[in-house]
Design a protein around this motif. Structure first.
Motif, PDB file in Angstrom:
ATOM      1  N   PHE A  47      40.285  66.438 -52.858  1.00  0.00           N
ATOM      2  CA  PHE A  47      40.853  65.165 -53.307  1.00  0.00           C
ATOM      3  C   PHE A  47      41.865  64.578 -52.331  1.00  0.00           C
ATOM      4  CE2 PHE A  47      39.041  66.497 -57.351  1.00  0.00           C
ATOM      5  CZ  PHE A  47      38.464  65.307 -57.760  1.00  0.00           C
ATOM      6  N   SER A  48      42.118  65.265 -51.237  1.00  0.00           N
ATOM      7  CA  SER A  48      43.046  64.737 -50.237  1.00  0.00           C
ATOM      8  C   SER A  48      42.338  63.675 -49.407  1.00  0.00           C
ATOM      9  CB  SER A  48      43.532  65.864 -49.321  1.00  0.00           C
ATOM     10  OG  SER A  48      44.355  65.342 -48.310  1.00  0.00           O
ATOM     11  N   ASP A  49      43.010  62.549 -49.217  1.00  0.00           N
ATOM     12  CA  ASP A  49      42.429  61.467 -48.411  1.00  0.00           C
ATOM     13  C   ASP A  49      42.503  61.764 -46.918  1.00  0.00           C
ATOM     14  OD1 ASP A  49      41.731  59.934 -50.627  1.00  0.00           O
ATOM     15  OD2 ASP A  49      43.686  58.956 -50.683  1.00  0.00           O
ATOM     16  N   GLU A  50      43.381  62.669 -46.535  1.00  0.00           N
ATOM     17  CA  GLU A  50      43.569  63.022 -45.135  1.00  0.00           C
ATOM     18  C   GLU A  50      43.434  64.531 -44.963  1.00  0.00           C
ATOM     19  OE1 GLU A  50      44.168  60.913 -42.555  1.00  0.00           O
ATOM     20  OE2 GLU A  50      43.969  59.224 -43.941  1.00  0.00           O
ATOM     21  N   PRO A  51      43.011  64.980 -43.782  1.00  0.00           N
ATOM     22  CA  PRO A  51      43.002  66.424 -43.516  1.00  0.00           C
ATOM     23  C   PRO A  51      44.413  66.982 -43.686  1.00  0.00           C
ATOM     24  CG  PRO A  51      41.847  65.233 -41.781  1.00  0.00           C
ATOM     25  CD  PRO A  51      42.523  64.200 -42.642  1.00  0.00           C
ATOM     26  N   MET A  52      44.516  68.261 -44.004  1.00  0.00           N
ATOM     27  CA  MET A  52      45.807  68.886 -44.280  1.00  0.00           C
ATOM     28  C   MET A  52      46.045  70.081 -43.360  1.00  0.00           C
ATOM     29  SD  MET A  52      45.672  68.880 -48.461  1.00  0.00           S
ATOM     30  CE  MET A  52      47.425  69.192 -48.730  1.00  0.00           C
ATOM     31  N   THR A  53      47.313  70.323 -43.031  1.00  0.00           N
ATOM     32  CA  THR A  53      47.696  71.529 -42.299  1.00  0.00           C
ATOM     33  C   THR A  53      47.973  72.641 -43.311  1.00  0.00           C
ATOM     34  OG1 THR A  53      50.066  71.074 -42.379  1.00  0.00           O
ATOM     35  CG2 THR A  53      48.817  70.136 -40.509  1.00  0.00           C
ATOM     36  N   LEU A  54      48.112  73.859 -42.826  1.00  0.00           N
ATOM     37  CA  LEU A  54      48.482  74.970 -43.714  1.00  0.00           C
ATOM     38  C   LEU A  54      49.827  74.684 -44.388  1.00  0.00           C
ATOM     39  CD1 LEU A  54      47.423  78.119 -41.652  1.00  0.00           C
ATOM     40  CD2 LEU A  54      46.318  77.183 -43.690  1.00  0.00           C
ATOM     41  N   ASP A  55      50.746  74.079 -43.645  1.00  0.00           N
ATOM     42  CA  ASP A  55      52.053  73.730 -44.226  1.00  0.00           C
ATOM     43  C   ASP A  55      51.901  72.718 -45.357  1.00  0.00           C
ATOM     44  OD1 ASP A  55      53.512  75.423 -42.525  1.00  0.00           O
ATOM     45  OD2 ASP A  55      53.674  73.870 -40.982  1.00  0.00           O
ATOM     46  N   ASP A  56      51.041  71.712 -45.162  1.00  0.00           N
ATOM     47  CA  ASP A  56      50.794  70.721 -46.218  1.00  0.00           C
ATOM     48  C   ASP A  56      50.261  71.402 -47.475  1.00  0.00           C
ATOM     49  OD1 ASP A  56      51.432  68.660 -44.403  1.00  0.00           O
ATOM     50  OD2 ASP A  56      49.319  68.324 -43.877  1.00  0.00           O
ATOM     51  N   MET A  78      32.564  80.308 -45.983  1.00  0.00           N
ATOM     52  CA  MET A  78      31.531  79.830 -46.906  1.00  0.00           C
ATOM     53  C   MET A  78      31.100  78.399 -46.592  1.00  0.00           C
ATOM     54  SD  MET A  78      32.829  81.405 -50.505  1.00  0.00           S
ATOM     55  CE  MET A  78      34.292  80.414 -50.501  1.00  0.00           C
ATOM     56  N   LYS A  79      31.620  77.880 -45.482  1.00  0.00           N
ATOM     57  CA  LYS A  79      31.299  76.517 -45.051  1.00  0.00           C
ATOM     58  C   LYS A  79      31.711  75.463 -46.080  1.00  0.00           C
ATOM     59  CE  LYS A  79      27.514  77.896 -41.992  1.00  0.00           C
ATOM     60  NZ  LYS A  79      28.116  79.102 -41.617  1.00  0.00           N
ATOM     61  N   MET A  80      32.827  75.730 -46.763  1.00  0.00           N
ATOM     62  CA  MET A  80      33.349  74.776 -47.731  1.00  0.00           C
ATOM     63  C   MET A  80      34.545  74.005 -47.167  1.00  0.00           C
ATOM     64  SD  MET A  80      33.011  76.889 -51.270  1.00  0.00           S
ATOM     65  CE  MET A  80      33.354  75.470 -52.291  1.00  0.00           C
ATOM     66  N   VAL A  81      35.086  74.503 -46.063  1.00  0.00           N
ATOM     67  CA  VAL A  81      36.212  73.853 -45.384  1.00  0.00           C
ATOM     68  C   VAL A  81      35.916  73.893 -43.896  1.00  0.00           C
ATOM     69  CG1 VAL A  81      38.638  74.161 -44.757  1.00  0.00           C
ATOM     70  CG2 VAL A  81      37.955  74.371 -47.133  1.00  0.00           C
ATOM     71  N   GLU A  82      36.287  72.824 -43.218  1.00  0.00           N
ATOM     72  CA  GLU A  82      36.095  72.800 -41.772  1.00  0.00           C
ATOM     73  C   GLU A  82      37.361  72.325 -41.072  1.00  0.00           C
ATOM     74  OE1 GLU A  82      32.720  70.265 -41.305  1.00  0.00           O
ATOM     75  OE2 GLU A  82      33.835  68.458 -41.782  1.00  0.00           O
ATOM     76  N   THR A  83      37.506  72.780 -39.844  1.00  0.00           N
ATOM     77  CA  THR A  83      38.640  72.370 -39.020  1.00  0.00           C
ATOM     78  C   THR A  83      38.331  71.013 -38.418  1.00  0.00           C
ATOM     79  OG1 THR A  83      38.967  74.685 -38.441  1.00  0.00           O
ATOM     80  CG2 THR A  83      40.126  73.080 -37.120  1.00  0.00           C
ATOM     81  N   THR A  84      39.355  70.201 -38.336  1.00  0.00           N
ATOM     82  CA  THR A  84      39.206  68.896 -37.724  1.00  0.00           C
ATOM     83  C   THR A  84      40.431  68.640 -36.845  1.00  0.00           C
ATOM     84  OG1 THR A  84      38.720  66.559 -38.136  1.00  0.00           O
ATOM     85  CG2 THR A  84      40.259  67.631 -39.646  1.00  0.00           C
ATOM     86  N   PHE A  85      40.353  67.635 -36.018  1.00  0.00           N
ATOM     87  CA  PHE A  85      41.444  67.344 -35.101  1.00  0.00           C
ATOM     88  C   PHE A  85      41.857  65.887 -35.241  1.00  0.00           C
ATOM     89  CE2 PHE A  85      38.866  70.734 -33.355  1.00  0.00           C
ATOM     90  CZ  PHE A  85      39.830  71.722 -33.137  1.00  0.00           C
ATOM     91  N   LYS A  86      43.140  65.663 -35.006  1.00  0.00           N
ATOM     92  CA  LYS A  86      43.657  64.302 -35.041  1.00  0.00           C
ATOM     93  C   LYS A  86      44.600  64.161 -33.855  1.00  0.00           C
ATOM     94  CE  LYS A  86      45.308  61.052 -38.487  1.00  0.00           C
ATOM     95  NZ  LYS A  86      45.834  60.932 -39.847  1.00  0.00           N
ATOM     96  N   ARG A  87      44.396  63.132 -33.110  1.00  0.00           N
ATOM     97  CA  ARG A  87      45.201  62.897 -31.901  1.00  0.00           C
ATOM     98  C   ARG A  87      46.693  62.914 -32.251  1.00  0.00           C
ATOM     99  NH1 ARG A  87      42.927  59.583 -27.532  1.00  0.00           N
ATOM    100  NH2 ARG A  87      44.310  60.052 -25.817  1.00  0.00           N
ATOM    101  N   GLY A  88      47.463  63.668 -31.441  1.00  0.00           N
ATOM    102  CA  GLY A  88      48.909  63.728 -31.631  1.00  0.00           C
ATOM    103  C   GLY A  88      49.381  64.820 -32.573  1.00  0.00           C
ATOM    104  N   ILE A  89      48.453  65.516 -33.240  1.00  0.00           N
ATOM    105  CA  ILE A  89      48.834  66.603 -34.151  1.00  0.00           C
ATOM    106  C   ILE A  89      48.352  67.911 -33.541  1.00  0.00           C
ATOM    107  CG2 ILE A  89      48.556  67.598 -36.451  1.00  0.00           C
ATOM    108  CD1 ILE A  89      48.284  64.786 -37.540  1.00  0.00           C
ATOM    109  N   ARG A  90      49.301  68.804 -33.301  1.00  0.00           N
ATOM    110  CA  ARG A  90      48.965  70.060 -32.639  1.00  0.00           C
ATOM    111  C   ARG A  90      48.503  71.146 -33.603  1.00  0.00           C
ATOM    112  NH1 ARG A  90      53.030  70.994 -27.606  1.00  0.00           N
ATOM    113  NH2 ARG A  90      52.518  69.054 -26.554  1.00  0.00           N
ATOM    114  N   LYS A  91      48.912  71.050 -34.835  1.00  0.00           N
ATOM    115  CA  LYS A  91      48.545  72.078 -35.817  1.00  0.00           C
ATOM    116  C   LYS A  91      47.088  71.882 -36.227  1.00  0.00           C
ATOM    117  CE  LYS A  91      53.136  72.696 -37.726  1.00  0.00           C
ATOM    118  NZ  LYS A  91      53.935  72.701 -38.954  1.00  0.00           N
ATOM    119  N   ASP A  92      46.467  72.996 -36.660  1.00  0.00           N
ATOM    120  CA  ASP A  92      45.103  72.894 -37.171  1.00  0.00           C
ATOM    121  C   ASP A  92      45.089  72.059 -38.442  1.00  0.00           C
ATOM    122  OD1 ASP A  92      43.988  74.461 -35.169  1.00  0.00           O
ATOM    123  OD2 ASP A  92      44.190  76.317 -36.307  1.00  0.00           O
TER     124      ASP A  92
END
Length: 191
Positions: A47-56, A78-92
């Protein structure tokens, strides 16, 4: 005079409604051998509109970063979550896989394949051992009992082999030839 602004009550009702549905997702994860906390994690990401970090995620769920990391890894496997990248954010950054059909086929295949392969191995070992016992023993009562049990085991083996075929049909996506997915056009429409 009508008030067109969203009232705090509506906002609260929205949050409660989404939280209630996230609880449903969390409970359903038990069907797949996952904990409810991992299910809640998936629900939050879904339900998150944006990708989240572990801290989020940690802030949202009030869980330790280690628990978050373990949960994300399990969901990723389980291929239910994937890593993504966003310019300017160093955290996964992580986002949920929104194709539930894909998630189900992957999860179902992984879980059931492992257990079914183990059952086939155990069945084969049991058959082999019973045949050895039967061949070296002259007790007809014991031999008759072994013969009945060998029939049962061969039946079980046939079932597990059928189940492996079913798992392959699910994993390959052929299952959707028999049971089509609901239209992707209605993915986010109100029902």
């Amino acid at each position: 005079m009508p008030n067109n602004r969203q009232t705090p009550t509506d906002h609260e009702r929205y949050e409660e409604t989404i939280e209630k549905y996230i609880q449903v997702i969390a409970k359903n994860m038990n069907l797949y051998g996952m904990t409810t906390s991992v299910g809640r994690l998936y629900g939050i990401l879904y339900f998150s509109d944006e990708p989240m970090t572990l801290d989020d995620m940690r802030d949202e769920l009030e869980m330790s970063k280690t628990s978050m990391s373990t949960g994300v890894r399990a969901l990723s496997d389980m291929k239910m979550v994937e890593t993504t990248f966003k310019r300017g954010i160093r955290k996964d950054l992580y986002r949920s896989e929104e194709d539930w059909y894909k998630s189900f086929t992957s999860l179902f295949g992984n879980r059931w394949r492992h257990h079914t392969e183990t059952n086939i191995e155990e069945t084969n070992e049991t058959i082999t051992e019973l045949i050895k016992i039967r061949e070296r023993n002259s007790d007809q009562t014991l031999q008759a009992k072994i013969d009945r049990d060998l029939e049962r085991l061969r039946y079980a083996k046939g079932y597990y082999e059928w189940l492996m075929t079913f798992i392959q049909v699910v994993e390959s996506g052929e299952i959707f030839d028999y049971i089509p997915k609901n239209s992707a056009e209605t993915k986010y429409e109100d029902n």
